[in-house]
Design a protein around this motif. Structure first.
Motif, mmCIF file in Angstrom:
data_model
loop_
_atom_site.group_PDB
_atom_site.id
_atom_site.type_symbol
_atom_site.label_atom_id
_atom_site.label_comp_id
_atom_site.label_asym_id
_atom_site.label_seq_id
_atom_site.Cartn_x
_atom_site.Cartn_y
_atom_site.Cartn_z
ATOM 1 N N VAL A 1 0.916 -0.949 -0.130
ATOM 2 C CA VAL A 1 -0.076 -0.040 -0.073
ATOM 3 C C VAL A 1 0.936 1.382 -0.145
ATOM 4 N N LEU B 1 -6.340 15.280 10.638
ATOM 5 C CA LEU B 1 -7.506 15.033 9.708
ATOM 6 C C LEU B 1 -8.958 15.504 10.230
ATOM 7 N N ALA C 1 -9.511 -2.979 6.793
ATOM 8 C CA ALA C 1 -9.547 -3.895 5.577
ATOM 9 C C ALA C 1 -8.428 -2.967 4.593
ATOM 10 N N ASN C 2 -7.660 -3.840 3.510
ATOM 11 C CA ASN C 2 -7.271 -3.070 2.519
ATOM 12 C C ASN C 2 -8.208 -2.762 1.301
ATOM 13 N N LEU C 3 -8.733 -1.776 1.099
ATOM 14 C CA LEU C 3 -9.486 -1.429 -0.019
ATOM 15 C C LEU C 3 -9.051 -1.980 -1.350
ATOM 16 N N LEU C 4 -7.965 -1.956 -1.537
ATOM 17 C CA LEU C 4 -7.007 -2.527 -2.670
ATOM 18 C C LEU C 4 -7.236 -3.948 -3.001
ATOM 19 N N GLY D 1 -11.840 4.462 3.849
ATOM 20 C CA GLY D 1 -10.959 5.160 3.910
ATOM 21 C C GLY D 1 -11.209 6.023 4.781
ATOM 22 N N CYS D 2 -11.760 6.014 6.135
ATOM 23 C CA CYS D 2 -12.509 6.729 7.036
ATOM 24 C C CYS D 2 -11.568 7.509 7.887
ATOM 25 N N GLY D 3 -10.382 7.252 8.153
ATOM 26 C CA GLY D 3 -9.216 7.775 8.782
ATOM 27 C C GLY D 3 -9.640 8.014 10.123
ATOM 28 N N ARG E 1 -13.604 9.935 0.806
ATOM 29 C CA ARG E 1 -13.202 11.305 0.549
ATOM 30 C C ARG E 1 -11.566 11.063 0.808
ATOM 31 N N PHE E 2 -11.052 11.770 -0.057
ATOM 32 C CA PHE E 2 -9.473 12.003 -0.099
ATOM 33 C C PHE E 2 -8.494 10.842 -0.021
ATOM 34 N N ALA F 1 -3.705 7.338 -1.990
ATOM 35 C CA ALA F 1 -4.161 5.927 -1.491
ATOM 36 C C ALA F 1 -4.226 4.980 -2.632
ATOM 37 N N ASP G 1 -10.892 1.165 6.954
ATOM 38 C CA ASP G 1 -9.705 1.687 6.911
ATOM 39 C C ASP G 1 -8.511 0.602 6.985
ATOM 40 N N ILE G 2 -7.517 1.031 6.354
ATOM 41 C CA ILE G 2 -6.279 0.200 6.438
ATOM 42 C C ILE G 2 -5.854 0.112 7.856
ATOM 43 N N TYR H 1 0.250 4.588 0.344
ATOM 44 C CA TYR H 1 -0.277 5.580 1.092
ATOM 45 C C TYR H 1 0.835 6.088 1.871
#
Ligand SMILES: C[S@@+](CC[C@H](N)C(=O)[O-])C[C@H]1O[C@@H](n2cnc3c(N)ncnc32)[C@H](O)[C@@H]1O
Length: 306
Positions: free
Chosen positions: A40, A54, A130-133, A88-90, A149-150, A154, A111-112, A42
């Protein structure tokens, strides 16, 4: 859906993991904490300092857009048991506000990095690590509304189409998908700021990230067969005295982004560590003097009923 995620998904989709922190989730370097997934790209840290940034950025964006969301989903959010996903909620800032505004809705943040509170949180909020990718760990047609968002720093350039397919897969027919992105390279930069931003562009390229993706979101949505009623809105995140307190807060946020990216930027800049730190003050002033601004975009659409 025939994208490259579908193969990975067969292995991973059924087991979303809650956001329990494990030592292996983190990597430490020069006193900062980062995610620990080598594939990843990011680059930003995920420690308390970055979480504060954030939260601050969330309030800036809410002010710029004068809202938390644009898609016509109020009726959905007011329905008992509606399900919302924030990808990717941060720090979870957006989710906490949405959870209190719409207490009948279940809001899930993915989020990762398991950096969100696990106990002190609204009862209608939960988090998944989780890893979105690798594909989203949810069944088809699960969510009524999906927000992201944003993630410009990433999601690799070539993965945006697959990510949008995947977001659409887990969205219910008739549900809405909303993405908010920024061009991280501001317009009307001063000379010192330009040095940083040239390094930012290089870093993003080295990581196969696309600084210009905000301008392409609409097209990505249009290429997704299952999305309709696509709407794009553009706005400015301004710096400088004309933007008042917003301009000052935006300059402070950018200063923190640059400072938090220091290890990766410095290797592309021909200056010392001390100069890097000192020039941040000059850059923060330049943002205001030159009336710099970022383009930011919000694109939303509805998933077709059949
Ligand atoms: C710039 S922050 C944005 C946070 C939040 N969306 C907001 O607007 O406040 C990007 C977030 O994406 C997460 N992230 C990065 N790569 C990811 C991945 N591959 N899968 C899931 N989350 C990821 C990071 O951990 C970080 O919390």
């Amino acid at each position: 859906m025939g994208n490259k995620f579908s193969k990975i998904l067969k292995k991973s989709a059924s087991s979303p993991s809650i956001n329990v922190q494990e030592d292996s989730d983190f990597r430490y370097s020069n006193g900062r904490r980062y995610h620990n997934v080598e594939s990843v790209k990011y680059p930003l840290p995920n420690d308390d300092e970055e979480l504060d940034r954030l939260h601050q950025q969330h309030f800036l964006l809410r002010y710029v857009w004068q809202r938390n969301f644009a898609a016509p989903v109020k009726h959905i959010l007011n329905q008992n048991g509606s399900k919302v996903l924030d990808v990717g909620c941060g720090a979870g800032s957006w989710m906490f506000e949405m959870a209190s505004d719409y207490p009948n809705t279940q809001i899930i943040g993915l989020d990762i990095s398991p950096i969100q509170p696990s106990e002190i949180k609204p009862q209608n909020v939960s988090f998944v690590k989780a890893n979105l990718l690798n594909g989203l760990p949810f069944e088809n047609n699960t969510f009524d509304y999906i927000f992201q968002r944003f993630l410009v720093t990433a999601i690799p350039k070539d993965s945006w189409a697959d990510v949008i397919n995947e977001l659409t897969r887990v969205l219910k027919p008739g549900g809405y998908l909303e993405l908010v992105e920024i061009n991280p390279i501001p317009f009307q930069m001063g000379p010192v700021t330009s040095q940083y931003l040239i390094a930012v562009e290089k870093m993003l390229k080295q990581r196969d990230l696309d600084s210009q993706v905000a301008y392409k979101l609409r097209l990505c949505f249009e290429q997704q067969d299952n999305l309709e009623n696509i709407t794009e809105e553009k706005n400015r995140l301004p710096y400088g005295p004309k933007a008042g307190k917003l301009g000052q807060a935006a300059a402070e946020n950018s200063r923190l982004v640059l400072s938090n990216s220091k290890p990766f930027l410095l290797e592309n800049m021909k200056i010392s560590s001390e100069e890097f730190d000192n020039n941040l003050d000059i850059s923060a002033k330049e943002f205001c003097e030159f009336d710099s601004y970022h383009d930011t975009f919000c694109v939303y659409a509805r998933k077709k009923e059949s």
